[in-house]
Design an enzyme around this catalytic site. Structure first.
Site, PDB file in Angstrom:
ATOM      1  N   HIS A  20       0.830  -1.212   0.000  1.00 55.18           N
ATOM      2  CA  HIS A  20       0.000   0.000   0.000  1.00 55.18           C
ATOM      3  C   HIS A  20       0.870   1.269   0.000  1.00 55.18           C
ATOM      4  O   HIS A  20       0.559   2.250  -0.671  1.00 55.18           O
ATOM      5  CB  HIS A  20      -0.885  -0.038   1.251  1.00 55.18           C
ATOM      6  CG  HIS A  20      -1.969   0.992   1.325  1.00 55.18           C
ATOM      7  ND1 HIS A  20      -2.597   1.544   0.239  1.00 55.18           N
ATOM      8  CD2 HIS A  20      -2.550   1.582   2.412  1.00 55.18           C
ATOM      9  CE1 HIS A  20      -3.511   2.413   0.634  1.00 55.18           C
ATOM     10  NE2 HIS A  20      -3.494   2.461   1.937  1.00 55.18           N
ATOM     11  N   GLU A  75      -8.013  -2.212   9.166  1.00 49.57           N
ATOM     12  CA  GLU A  75      -8.724  -0.945   9.314  1.00 49.57           C
ATOM     13  C   GLU A  75     -10.224  -1.197   9.163  1.00 49.57           C
ATOM     14  O   GLU A  75     -10.649  -2.174   8.560  1.00 49.57           O
ATOM     15  CB  GLU A  75      -8.244   0.052   8.249  1.00 49.57           C
ATOM     16  CG  GLU A  75      -6.765   0.388   8.421  1.00 49.57           C
ATOM     17  CD  GLU A  75      -6.162   1.133   7.252  1.00 49.57           C
ATOM     18  OE1 GLU A  75      -5.247   1.936   7.485  1.00 49.57           O
ATOM     19  OE2 GLU A  75      -6.586   0.898   6.094  1.00 49.57           O
TER      20      GLU A  75
HETATM   21 ZN   LIG Z   1      -6.355   0.559   4.021  1.00 46.10          ZN
END
Ligand SMILES: [Zn+2]
Length: 226
Positions: free
Chosen positions: A74, A190
Protein backbone atom coordinates in the site's frame (compact mmCIF):
# COMPACT_ATOMS: atom_id res chain seq x y z
CA UNK A 1 -18.08 -7.12 28.12
CA UNK A 2 -21.25 -6.14 26.36
CA UNK A 3 -22.60 -8.10 23.47
CA UNK A 4 -25.58 -6.37 21.96
CA UNK A 5 -28.16 -8.58 20.42
CA UNK A 6 -29.31 -6.01 17.91
CA UNK A 7 -28.69 -6.86 14.31
CA UNK A 8 -26.63 -4.44 12.28
CA UNK A 9 -28.25 -2.66 9.37
CA UNK A 10 -31.49 -3.12 7.51
CA UNK A 11 -32.57 -6.68 6.93
CA UNK A 12 -29.70 -8.19 8.89
CA UNK A 13 -30.43 -11.38 10.78
CA UNK A 14 -27.78 -11.98 13.39
CA UNK A 15 -26.76 -15.64 13.47
CA UNK A 16 -25.44 -17.49 16.52
CA UNK A 17 -21.66 -17.05 16.41
CA UNK A 18 -20.91 -19.55 19.16
CA UNK A 19 -19.05 -17.11 21.39
CA UNK A 20 -17.28 -15.28 18.58
CA UNK A 21 -17.98 -11.58 18.11
CA UNK A 22 -18.09 -10.33 14.53
CA UNK A 23 -16.03 -7.14 14.44
CA UNK A 24 -16.43 -6.61 10.69
CA UNK A 25 -18.76 -4.03 9.21
CA UNK A 26 -21.34 -5.17 6.68
CA UNK A 27 -20.49 -4.15 3.11
CA UNK A 28 -23.38 -2.33 1.49
CA UNK A 29 -24.23 -0.33 -1.60
CA UNK A 30 -23.39 3.36 -1.23
CA UNK A 31 -21.51 2.96 2.04
CA UNK A 32 -18.91 5.40 3.36
CA UNK A 33 -15.47 5.24 1.75
CA UNK A 34 -12.21 7.21 1.78
CA UNK A 35 -12.91 10.43 -0.16
CA UNK A 36 -10.65 9.80 -3.18
CA UNK A 37 -11.28 6.04 -3.30
CA UNK A 38 -13.89 4.44 -5.59
CA UNK A 39 -17.53 4.43 -4.47
CA UNK A 40 -19.08 1.19 -3.24
CA UNK A 41 -21.62 -0.32 -5.60
CA UNK A 42 -23.37 -3.63 -4.95
CA UNK A 43 -26.11 -4.37 -7.46
CA UNK A 44 -28.10 -7.41 -8.60
CA UNK A 45 -27.08 -8.35 -12.13
CA UNK A 46 -29.12 -11.56 -12.33
CA UNK A 47 -32.38 -11.60 -10.39
CA UNK A 48 -34.78 -14.48 -9.74
CA UNK A 49 -37.62 -12.00 -9.29
CA UNK A 50 -36.96 -10.82 -12.86
CA UNK A 51 -36.95 -14.30 -14.34
CA UNK A 52 -33.29 -15.22 -14.05
CA UNK A 53 -32.33 -18.67 -12.83
CA UNK A 54 -30.32 -17.31 -9.88
CA UNK A 55 -29.47 -14.17 -7.97
CA UNK A 56 -25.99 -12.84 -8.83
CA UNK A 57 -24.61 -9.49 -7.73
CA UNK A 58 -21.89 -7.26 -9.11
CA UNK A 59 -19.46 -5.73 -6.62
CA UNK A 60 -17.48 -2.60 -7.37
CA UNK A 61 -15.35 -1.01 -4.66
CA UNK A 62 -11.86 0.10 -3.74
CA UNK A 63 -9.53 -2.41 -2.15
CA UNK A 64 -9.66 -0.39 1.12
CA UNK A 65 -13.40 -0.62 1.69
CA UNK A 66 -15.13 -1.41 4.99
CA UNK A 67 -13.25 -3.77 7.28
CA UNK A 68 -10.08 -4.44 5.31
CA UNK A 69 -6.36 -5.02 5.58
CA UNK A 70 -3.41 -3.01 4.32
CA UNK A 71 -0.43 -4.80 2.80
CA UNK A 72 3.07 -3.27 2.87
CA UNK A 73 2.54 -2.71 -0.87
CA UNK A 74 0.00 0.00 0.00
CA UNK A 75 2.84 2.41 0.82
CA UNK A 76 6.05 0.46 0.07
CA UNK A 77 6.56 0.12 -3.72
CA UNK A 78 8.28 -3.29 -3.60
CA UNK A 79 6.51 -4.46 -0.44
CA UNK A 80 4.51 -7.64 -0.01
CA UNK A 81 0.96 -7.93 -1.23
CA UNK A 82 -1.81 -9.40 0.89
CA UNK A 83 -1.56 -12.68 -1.03
CA UNK A 84 1.91 -12.99 0.50
CA UNK A 85 0.77 -12.51 4.10
CA UNK A 86 1.60 -15.32 6.54
CA UNK A 87 -1.74 -16.49 7.92
CA UNK A 88 -0.30 -16.55 11.43
CA UNK A 89 -0.21 -12.76 11.36
CA UNK A 90 -3.95 -12.51 11.78
CA UNK A 91 -4.86 -15.59 13.80
CA UNK A 92 -4.12 -15.92 17.49
CA UNK A 93 -4.14 -13.81 20.66
CA UNK A 94 -5.04 -10.13 20.32
CA UNK A 95 -5.41 -7.32 22.83
CA UNK A 96 -8.04 -4.60 22.66
CA UNK A 97 -6.77 -1.34 24.16
CA UNK A 98 -9.29 1.43 24.83
CA UNK A 99 -8.06 4.96 24.10
CA UNK A 100 -9.85 7.98 25.62
CA UNK A 101 -8.08 10.63 23.54
CA UNK A 102 -10.60 12.19 21.15
CA UNK A 103 -7.96 13.12 18.56
CA UNK A 104 -5.33 10.41 18.27
CA UNK A 105 -3.63 7.40 19.78
CA UNK A 106 -0.39 8.95 21.03
CA UNK A 107 2.96 7.53 22.03
CA UNK A 108 2.39 8.94 25.51
CA UNK A 109 -0.84 6.95 25.86
CA UNK A 110 0.93 3.80 24.69
CA UNK A 111 3.61 4.21 27.35
CA UNK A 112 0.92 3.37 29.92
CA UNK A 113 0.35 -0.03 28.33
CA UNK A 114 3.20 -2.49 28.33
CA UNK A 115 3.30 -3.52 24.69
CA UNK A 116 5.48 -6.48 23.81
CA UNK A 117 7.04 -7.79 20.62
CA UNK A 118 4.77 -9.98 18.54
CA UNK A 119 1.51 -8.64 19.99
CA UNK A 120 -1.61 -8.04 17.97
CA UNK A 121 -3.03 -4.73 19.18
CA UNK A 122 -6.50 -3.38 18.36
CA UNK A 123 -7.39 0.19 19.34
CA UNK A 124 -10.92 0.95 20.42
CA UNK A 125 -11.57 4.69 20.30
CA UNK A 126 -14.55 7.03 20.23
CA UNK A 127 -14.88 6.01 16.55
CA UNK A 128 -16.70 2.96 17.90
CA UNK A 129 -19.28 5.10 19.71
CA UNK A 130 -21.40 5.39 16.60
CA UNK A 131 -22.27 3.29 13.58
CA UNK A 132 -19.92 5.10 11.17
CA UNK A 133 -20.51 2.67 8.34
CA UNK A 134 -23.82 4.26 7.36
CA UNK A 135 -22.78 7.87 8.00
CA UNK A 136 -20.86 10.38 5.86
CA UNK A 137 -17.07 10.31 5.92
CA UNK A 138 -15.69 11.77 9.16
CA UNK A 139 -12.53 13.82 8.62
CA UNK A 140 -11.97 13.98 12.38
CA UNK A 141 -11.82 10.28 13.20
CA UNK A 142 -9.37 9.17 15.90
CA UNK A 143 -6.14 7.93 14.27
CA UNK A 144 -2.77 6.53 15.29
CA UNK A 145 -0.24 9.37 15.47
CA UNK A 146 3.08 9.08 13.67
CA UNK A 147 4.78 9.03 17.07
CA UNK A 148 2.59 6.15 18.25
CA UNK A 149 3.28 4.30 15.00
CA UNK A 150 7.02 4.67 15.57
CA UNK A 151 6.51 3.38 19.12
CA UNK A 152 4.62 0.32 17.83
CA UNK A 153 7.28 -0.30 15.18
CA UNK A 154 10.03 -0.09 17.79
CA UNK A 155 8.12 -2.56 19.98
CA UNK A 156 7.90 -4.89 16.97
CA UNK A 157 4.21 -5.66 17.31
CA UNK A 158 2.85 -8.07 14.75
CA UNK A 159 -0.43 -6.39 13.88
CA UNK A 160 -2.34 -3.17 14.52
CA UNK A 161 -6.09 -2.78 14.11
CA UNK A 162 -8.19 0.39 14.19
CA UNK A 163 -11.91 1.25 14.31
CA UNK A 164 -12.12 3.62 11.34
CA UNK A 165 -11.11 3.51 7.68
CA UNK A 166 -7.45 4.47 8.15
CA UNK A 167 -4.72 3.92 10.71
CA UNK A 168 -3.30 7.38 9.87
CA UNK A 169 -5.23 10.64 10.08
CA UNK A 170 -7.08 12.48 7.34
CA UNK A 171 -5.57 15.88 8.13
CA UNK A 172 -2.22 14.71 9.46
CA UNK A 173 -0.03 11.64 9.95
CA UNK A 174 -1.64 9.77 7.05
CA UNK A 175 1.41 8.67 5.06
CA UNK A 176 3.78 8.91 8.05
CA UNK A 177 1.81 6.47 10.20
CA UNK A 178 1.17 4.01 7.37
CA UNK A 179 4.81 4.04 6.30
CA UNK A 180 6.15 3.59 9.84
CA UNK A 181 3.98 0.51 10.39
CA UNK A 182 4.14 -1.05 6.93
CA UNK A 183 7.91 -0.60 6.53
CA UNK A 184 8.32 -2.36 9.88
CA UNK A 185 6.43 -5.37 8.53
CA UNK A 186 3.40 -4.76 10.76
CA UNK A 187 0.11 -5.94 9.27
CA UNK A 188 -2.77 -3.48 9.54
CA UNK A 189 -6.52 -3.99 9.84
CA UNK A 190 -8.72 -0.95 9.31
CA UNK A 191 -12.45 -0.38 9.56
CA UNK A 192 -13.10 -2.68 12.51
CA UNK A 193 -16.39 -2.41 14.40
CA UNK A 194 -15.28 -2.61 18.03
CA UNK A 195 -18.55 -1.28 19.46
CA UNK A 196 -19.40 -4.64 21.02
CA UNK A 197 -16.05 -5.41 22.64
CA UNK A 198 -14.24 -3.84 25.58
CA UNK A 199 -10.60 -3.71 26.57
CA UNK A 200 -9.08 -7.10 27.18
CA UNK A 201 -7.58 -10.26 25.78
CA UNK A 202 -9.15 -12.06 22.84
CA UNK A 203 -8.57 -14.78 20.32
CA UNK A 204 -8.67 -13.31 16.81
CA UNK A 205 -9.23 -14.58 13.32
CA UNK A 206 -9.03 -12.16 10.40
CA UNK A 207 -8.71 -13.33 6.83
CA UNK A 208 -8.41 -10.87 3.92
CA UNK A 209 -9.42 -11.88 0.40
CA UNK A 210 -6.53 -13.41 -1.53
CA UNK A 211 -5.92 -11.03 -4.41
CA UNK A 212 -2.68 -11.17 -6.41
CA UNK A 213 -0.27 -8.36 -5.42
CA UNK A 214 -3.04 -6.59 -3.58
CA UNK A 215 -2.31 -3.39 -1.66
CA UNK A 216 -5.44 -4.01 0.39
CA UNK A 217 -8.45 -6.29 0.56
CA UNK A 218 -11.75 -6.61 2.42
CA UNK A 219 -11.54 -8.96 5.39
CA UNK A 220 -13.75 -10.76 7.89
CA UNK A 221 -12.53 -10.32 11.45
CA UNK A 222 -13.85 -12.05 14.56
CA UNK A 223 -12.87 -12.00 18.24
CA UNK A 224 -13.57 -14.34 21.14
CA UNK A 225 -12.82 -13.41 24.76
CA UNK A 226 -9.97 -15.44 26.28
ZN1 LIG B 1 -6.36 0.56 4.02
Amino acid sequence: MTIAGAAEGPGAREPDHGGWIDVSVTLRDGMVHWPDNPPVSITRQLDISKGDAANVSMLSMGSHTGTHMDAPLHFVPEGRGLDEMDLGATMGPARVIEIDDSVAVTAAALERHVIEAGERILFKTRNSDRSWVDQPFDEDFVYVSAGAAAHLAARQVRLVGVDYLSVGGFKSDGAETHTALLEAGIWVIEGLDLSRVSAGEYEMICLPLKILRSDGAPARAILRPR
